[in-house]
Design an enzyme around this catalytic site. Structure first.
Site, PDB file in Angstrom:
ATOM      1  N   ASP A   1       0.859  -1.181   0.000  1.00  0.00           N
ATOM      2  CA  ASP A   1       0.000   0.000   0.000  1.00  0.00           C
ATOM      3  C   ASP A   1       0.900   1.238   0.000  1.00  0.00           C
ATOM      4  O   ASP A   1       2.112   1.144   0.126  1.00  0.00           O
ATOM      5  CB  ASP A   1      -0.965  -0.022   1.180  1.00  0.00           C
ATOM      6  CG  ASP A   1      -0.269   0.022   2.530  1.00  0.00           C
ATOM      7  OD1 ASP A   1       0.927   0.343   2.573  1.00  0.00           O
ATOM      8  OD2 ASP A   1      -0.931  -0.265   3.539  1.00  0.00           O
TER       9      ASP A   1
ATOM     10  N   GLY B   1      -0.491   6.047   2.835  1.00  0.00           N
ATOM     11  CA  GLY B   1      -1.341   7.187   3.138  1.00  0.00           C
ATOM     12  C   GLY B   1      -2.315   6.947   4.274  1.00  0.00           C
ATOM     13  O   GLY B   1      -2.486   7.807   5.147  1.00  0.00           O
TER      14      GLY B   1
ATOM     15  N   ASP C   1      -2.788   8.255  -1.828  1.00  0.00           N
ATOM     16  CA  ASP C   1      -4.098   8.892  -1.815  1.00  0.00           C
ATOM     17  C   ASP C   1      -4.381   9.425  -0.423  1.00  0.00           C
ATOM     18  O   ASP C   1      -3.639   9.156   0.521  1.00  0.00           O
ATOM     19  CB  ASP C   1      -5.196   7.908  -2.251  1.00  0.00           C
ATOM     20  CG  ASP C   1      -5.347   6.752  -1.255  1.00  0.00           C
ATOM     21  OD1 ASP C   1      -4.331   6.358  -0.646  1.00  0.00           O
ATOM     22  OD2 ASP C   1      -6.461   6.229  -1.094  1.00  0.00           O
TER      23      ASP C   1
ATOM     24  N   GLN D   1     -11.632   7.198  -4.740  1.00  0.00           N
ATOM     25  CA  GLN D   1     -12.087   7.809  -3.495  1.00  0.00           C
ATOM     26  C   GLN D   1     -13.397   8.553  -3.746  1.00  0.00           C
ATOM     27  O   GLN D   1     -13.929   8.496  -4.842  1.00  0.00           O
ATOM     28  CB  GLN D   1     -11.014   8.742  -2.929  1.00  0.00           C
ATOM     29  CG  GLN D   1      -9.782   8.031  -2.387  1.00  0.00           C
ATOM     30  CD  GLN D   1     -10.048   7.241  -1.111  1.00  0.00           C
ATOM     31  OE1 GLN D   1     -11.129   7.339  -0.517  1.00  0.00           O
ATOM     32  NE2 GLN D   1      -9.081   6.452  -0.671  1.00  0.00           N
TER      33      GLN D   1
ATOM     34  N   ASP E   1      -7.806  -7.416   1.029  1.00  0.00           N
ATOM     35  CA  ASP E   1      -6.857  -7.584   2.136  1.00  0.00           C
ATOM     36  C   ASP E   1      -7.543  -7.126   3.404  1.00  0.00           C
ATOM     37  O   ASP E   1      -8.456  -6.294   3.363  1.00  0.00           O
ATOM     38  CB  ASP E   1      -5.587  -6.761   1.922  1.00  0.00           C
ATOM     39  CG  ASP E   1      -5.805  -5.298   2.315  1.00  0.00           C
ATOM     40  OD1 ASP E   1      -5.453  -4.921   3.451  1.00  0.00           O
ATOM     41  OD2 ASP E   1      -6.366  -4.524   1.500  1.00  0.00           O
TER      42      ASP E   1
END
Length: 374
Positions: A93, A96, A147, A190, A267
């Site tokens: 990842d 963020g 992000d 998002q 995940d």
């Protein structure tokens, strides 16, 4: 597409897809669940046991690895795969979410995030470019754009601000991504709980030609139906031929529901965290081993499981280990949970191939109900 990275769908059932992601380090059978190896370890498990449970890919965490032991150190030691003795695919990842949820005194601006480590208070900066650099140093096969993830519920204005910033960071992440054979970069949708924002984000990311696209900012406090509504809103605007990843999800029911809506990858820390706290996931539902009812129960968690931890140890023994605070209890329950999640994914893939995912979901839920009443 990045050379050496590809995705093929070989069966569908409604919106659900069964397929494979191909990388130089091995194929990933989808729908796939990625055990979380936050700090170069799936907590309380040997990597050999993670692989034996059926996992094709692990997730590593940029935030934790950049703070300790450091991405540059891992690179000098041969990269994350060699460092943790996992020669198969790894997704990282972007860091963020952890910056937003764990770091002290964080400051967000257009450039990125400046924050203090939750470990020692040291100051760090994380920008889209630095996140890409760290993921390249780690050697991740699938890398994620940086992000901003906001917790739900939030205002429409806050969701829009974070979504638009994430789109600008997506462009910067794409430009900073180092093309290497077999490596891929995913964008992240998002938009909070706004259908209009989710559609705008999905369409913009689809135009950027990422190798896959994730849906982020869900499983952050909202009801399940909100999560499902956002998936139903965003997924029709994502490329059919690319993998879709729902980040941080979740419960077995969340996973089945999302698969039915077209998600390919998942995940979550849930199976490992639950195992460390005395909770087992099984075909018979959740089993809380701390409960006194298990103190003299000679049955295993699941006599039909292929996992020795679930099949060969009595509930009475597992109850004893949990109550005594023994590390072995955490290890056995974590192993059983990771195995159950992988068995669930295997069952989902088989059901999609046979065109009976709906029946499989109903049978699975019925097994949980029967088990809870046993």
């Amino acid at each position: 597409m990045t050379q050496g990275f590809s995705f093929a769908i070989d069966a569908t059932d409604g919106f659900a897809r069964k397929g494979e992601i191909f990388t130089p380090r091995g194929a990933i059978r989808t729908p796939a669940f990625m055990p979380v190896g936050t700090a170069a370890t799936v907590k309380a498990m040997f990597v050999e046991d993670v692989r034996a449970a059926g996992a094709d890919i692990l997730l590593g965490n940029v935030y934790h690895l950049m703070l300790r032991p450091g991405a540059e150190r891992i690179a000098r030691l041969g990269g994350l795969h060699h460092f943790m003795r996992w020669p198969y695919p790894i997704l990282t990842d972007s860091g963020g979410f952890q910056v937003m949820s764990l770091a002290k005194l964080r400051k967000l601006d257009e450039q990125g995030v400046t924050f203090q480590s939750h470990i020692d208070g040291s100051r760090h900066q994380l920008s889209p470019e630095r996140s890409m650099e760290i993921q390249d140093l780690l050697g991740a096969d699938i890398q994620m754009q940086l992000d901003e993830c906001v917790r739900l519920p939030c205002s429409e204005a806050e969701a829009e601000r974070a979504m638009r910033l994430s789109l600008r960071w997506a462009e910067r992440s794409r430009k900073a991504f180092r093309e290497r054979p077999g490596r891929a970069l995913f964008g992240i949708v998002q938009g909070g709980a706004s259908k209009l924002l989710r559609i705008e984000s999905a369409k913009a990311l689809a135009d950027m030609d990422f190798q896959g696209i994730a849906v982020g900012g869900l499983a952050v406090g909202e009801p399940q139906q909100v999560m499902l509504d956002m998936l139903e809103t965003a997924i029709p605007h994502l490329p059919l031929e690319k993998p879709r990843y729902l980040m941080g999800v979740g419960t077995p029911d969340d996973i089945m529901q999302a698969v039915a809506r077209g998600v390919d990858m998942f995940d979550c820390v849930m199976p490992t965290r639950a195992g460390r706290h005395g909770l087992a996931y099984t075909r018979h539902g959740r089993v809380t081993l701390r409960n006194a009812r298990h103190a003299e129960d000679p049955r295993p968690l699941d006599e039909a499981s292929s996992c020795p931890a679930a099949r060969d140890y009595s509930r009475a023994y597992l109850h004893h280990l949990v109550k005594a605070g023994e590390i072995l209890g955490m290890m056995l329950l974590t192993q059983a949970n990771v195995a159950y999640y992988q068995e669930l994914m295997a069952g989902i893939r088989t059901a999609i191939a046979a065109g009976r995912l709906g029946d499989f979901m109903a049978e699975t839920r019925e097994g949980w109900i029967r088990g809870e009443s046993a």
